[in-house]
Scaffold this motif. Structure first.
Motif, PDB file in Angstrom:
ATOM      1  N   PHE A  57       0.838  -1.190   0.000  1.00 40.32           N
ATOM      2  CA  PHE A  57       0.000   0.000   0.000  1.00 40.32           C
ATOM      3  C   PHE A  57       0.876   1.245   0.000  1.00 40.32           C
ATOM      4  CE2 PHE A  57      -2.727  -3.253   1.765  1.00 40.32           C
ATOM      5  CZ  PHE A  57      -3.906  -3.031   1.066  1.00 40.32           C
ATOM      6  N   PHE A  58       0.332   2.322  -0.531  1.00 45.14           N
ATOM      7  CA  PHE A  58       1.008   3.615  -0.508  1.00 45.14           C
ATOM      8  C   PHE A  58       0.995   4.097   0.938  1.00 45.14           C
ATOM      9  CE2 PHE A  58       0.937   8.315  -1.447  1.00 45.14           C
ATOM     10  CZ  PHE A  58       2.231   8.373  -1.919  1.00 45.14           C
ATOM     11  N   GLY A  59       2.166   4.337   1.501  1.00 48.88           N
ATOM     12  CA  GLY A  59       2.289   4.592   2.929  1.00 48.88           C
ATOM     13  C   GLY A  59       2.011   6.006   3.393  1.00 48.88           C
ATOM     14  N   LYS A  60       1.608   6.879   2.495  1.00 42.18           N
ATOM     15  CA  LYS A  60       1.362   8.263   2.892  1.00 42.18           C
ATOM     16  C   LYS A  60      -0.100   8.603   2.690  1.00 42.18           C
ATOM     17  CE  LYS A  60       6.018   9.654   1.615  1.00 42.18           C
ATOM     18  NZ  LYS A  60       6.844  10.548   0.821  1.00 42.18           N
ATOM     19  N   GLY A  61      -0.600   9.456   3.556  1.00 43.32           N
ATOM     20  CA  GLY A  61      -1.979   9.892   3.460  1.00 43.32           C
ATOM     21  C   GLY A  61      -2.111  11.197   2.699  1.00 43.32           C
ATOM     22  N   ARG A  62      -3.311  11.523   2.336  1.00 37.22           N
ATOM     23  CA  ARG A  62      -3.605  12.737   1.587  1.00 37.22           C
ATOM     24  C   ARG A  62      -3.155  13.990   2.339  1.00 37.22           C
ATOM     25  NH1 ARG A  62      -3.962  17.098   0.385  1.00 37.22           N
ATOM     26  NH2 ARG A  62      -5.589  18.258  -0.622  1.00 37.22           N
ATOM     27  N   LYS A  63      -3.249  13.965   3.648  1.00 36.70           N
ATOM     28  CA  LYS A  63      -2.919  15.145   4.460  1.00 36.70           C
ATOM     29  C   LYS A  63      -1.438  15.482   4.478  1.00 36.70           C
ATOM     30  CE  LYS A  63      -6.946  14.677   7.379  1.00 36.70           C
ATOM     31  NZ  LYS A  63      -7.467  14.480   8.721  1.00 36.70           N
ATOM     32  N   GLU A  70      -0.893  16.744  -6.036  1.00 37.00           N
ATOM     33  CA  GLU A  70       0.435  16.253  -5.655  1.00 37.00           C
ATOM     34  C   GLU A  70       0.347  14.843  -5.083  1.00 37.00           C
ATOM     35  OE1 GLU A  70       2.438  18.885  -2.979  1.00 37.00           O
ATOM     36  OE2 GLU A  70       2.141  20.616  -4.299  1.00 37.00           O
ATOM     37  N   TYR A  71      -0.656  14.615  -4.245  1.00 36.76           N
ATOM     38  CA  TYR A  71      -0.857  13.294  -3.648  1.00 36.76           C
ATOM     39  C   TYR A  71      -1.084  12.242  -4.736  1.00 36.76           C
ATOM     40  CZ  TYR A  71      -3.335   9.469  -1.336  1.00 36.76           C
ATOM     41  OH  TYR A  71      -3.743   8.237  -0.903  1.00 36.76           O
ATOM     42  N   ASN A  72      -1.991  12.520  -5.661  1.00 38.00           N
ATOM     43  CA  ASN A  72      -2.301  11.571  -6.732  1.00 38.00           C
ATOM     44  C   ASN A  72      -1.100  11.326  -7.630  1.00 38.00           C
ATOM     45  OD1 ASN A  72      -4.938  11.173  -5.884  1.00 38.00           O
ATOM     46  ND2 ASN A  72      -5.713  12.888  -7.081  1.00 38.00           N
ATOM     47  N   LYS A  73      -0.343  12.375  -7.917  1.00 40.98           N
ATOM     48  CA  LYS A  73       0.843  12.243  -8.760  1.00 40.98           C
ATOM     49  C   LYS A  73       1.873  11.330  -8.094  1.00 40.98           C
ATOM     50  CE  LYS A  73       4.452  14.996 -10.940  1.00 40.98           C
ATOM     51  NZ  LYS A  73       5.000  16.345 -11.106  1.00 40.98           N
ATOM     52  N   ARG A  76       0.570   7.647  -7.993  1.00 39.35           N
ATOM     53  CA  ARG A  76       0.706   7.001  -9.297  1.00 39.35           C
ATOM     54  C   ARG A  76       2.152   6.624  -9.573  1.00 39.35           C
ATOM     55  NH1 ARG A  76      -1.245  11.240 -11.919  1.00 39.35           N
ATOM     56  NH2 ARG A  76      -3.276  11.577 -11.048  1.00 39.35           N
ATOM     57  N   ARG A  77       3.077   7.537  -9.258  1.00 40.58           N
ATOM     58  CA  ARG A  77       4.496   7.263  -9.469  1.00 40.58           C
ATOM     59  C   ARG A  77       4.945   6.085  -8.627  1.00 40.58           C
ATOM     60  NH1 ARG A  77       9.056   7.522  -7.349  1.00 40.58           N
ATOM     61  NH2 ARG A  77       8.449   8.558  -5.430  1.00 40.58           N
ATOM     62  N   PHE A  78       4.512   6.035  -7.364  1.00 41.45           N
ATOM     63  CA  PHE A  78       4.859   4.941  -6.457  1.00 41.45           C
ATOM     64  C   PHE A  78       4.403   3.599  -7.019  1.00 41.45           C
ATOM     65  CE2 PHE A  78       3.400   2.073  -3.086  1.00 41.45           C
ATOM     66  CZ  PHE A  78       4.583   1.851  -2.411  1.00 41.45           C
ATOM     67  N   PHE A  79       3.135   3.509  -7.438  1.00 40.54           N
ATOM     68  CA  PHE A  79       2.608   2.245  -7.928  1.00 40.54           C
ATOM     69  C   PHE A  79       3.184   1.861  -9.279  1.00 40.54           C
ATOM     70  CE2 PHE A  79      -0.765   2.807  -4.699  1.00 40.54           C
ATOM     71  CZ  PHE A  79      -0.590   1.594  -4.066  1.00 40.54           C
ATOM     72  N   LYS A  80       3.460   2.844 -10.122  1.00 35.07           N
ATOM     73  CA  LYS A  80       4.077   2.539 -11.412  1.00 35.07           C
ATOM     74  C   LYS A  80       5.453   1.932 -11.195  1.00 35.07           C
ATOM     75  CE  LYS A  80       5.132   4.528 -15.882  1.00 35.07           C
ATOM     76  NZ  LYS A  80       5.091   5.700 -16.738  1.00 35.07           N
ATOM     77  N   THR A  81       6.246   2.519 -10.322  1.00 28.74           N
ATOM     78  CA  THR A  81       7.571   2.000  -9.999  1.00 28.74           C
ATOM     79  C   THR A  81       7.465   0.613  -9.367  1.00 28.74           C
ATOM     80  OG1 THR A  81       8.370   4.241  -9.643  1.00 28.74           O
ATOM     81  CG2 THR A  81       9.702   2.467  -8.730  1.00 28.74           C
TER      82      THR A  81
END
Length: 108
Positions: A57-63, A70-73, A76-81
């Motif tokens: 899972f992506f370890g950072k929250g929206r806040k 910025e969060y979505n970008k 997406r980069r995290f999951f693509k990698t």
């Protein structure tokens, strides 16, 4: 492709490879069935590894980001990698198993 679809695709591909290895190994005279079995186990291990790594899972929250963009970008980069790495590892493991499987077959 989302995580669930990715895991289904990995399972389908790995299972198909194992079925073909089994069929070819059983129908080929003088094939090394122990090596064939080891190769099938390598494929199953590669499948399990890929499915387990996909549960990340992506370890950072929206806040933690200034904007949703910025969060979505970053997400997406995290999951693509992540999935590019998983796919590379899976493909490499399958290739190695297939090379060993080809060695188990008798040379004509």
């Amino acid at each position: 492709m989302n995580k669930r679809d990715y895991k289904k695709a990995v399972t389908a591909m790995g299972s198909g490879i194992c079925v073909e290895m089994f069929n070819i190994g059983m129908s080929t005279a003088d094939s090394d069935m122990n090596m064939t079995n080891d190769c099938m186990n390598e494929v199953w291990k590669a499948m399990d590894d890929a499915r387990n790594k996909a549960n990340t899972f992506f370890g950072k929250g929206r806040k933690e980001f200034a904007t949703a963009k910025e969060y979505n970008k970053e997400k997406r980069r995290f999951f693509k990698t992540l999935f590019n790495g998983i796919s590379t590892d899976f493909s490499t493991s399958i290739d190695e198993a297939l090379k060993r499987f080809n060695q188990a077959m008798p040379k004509k």
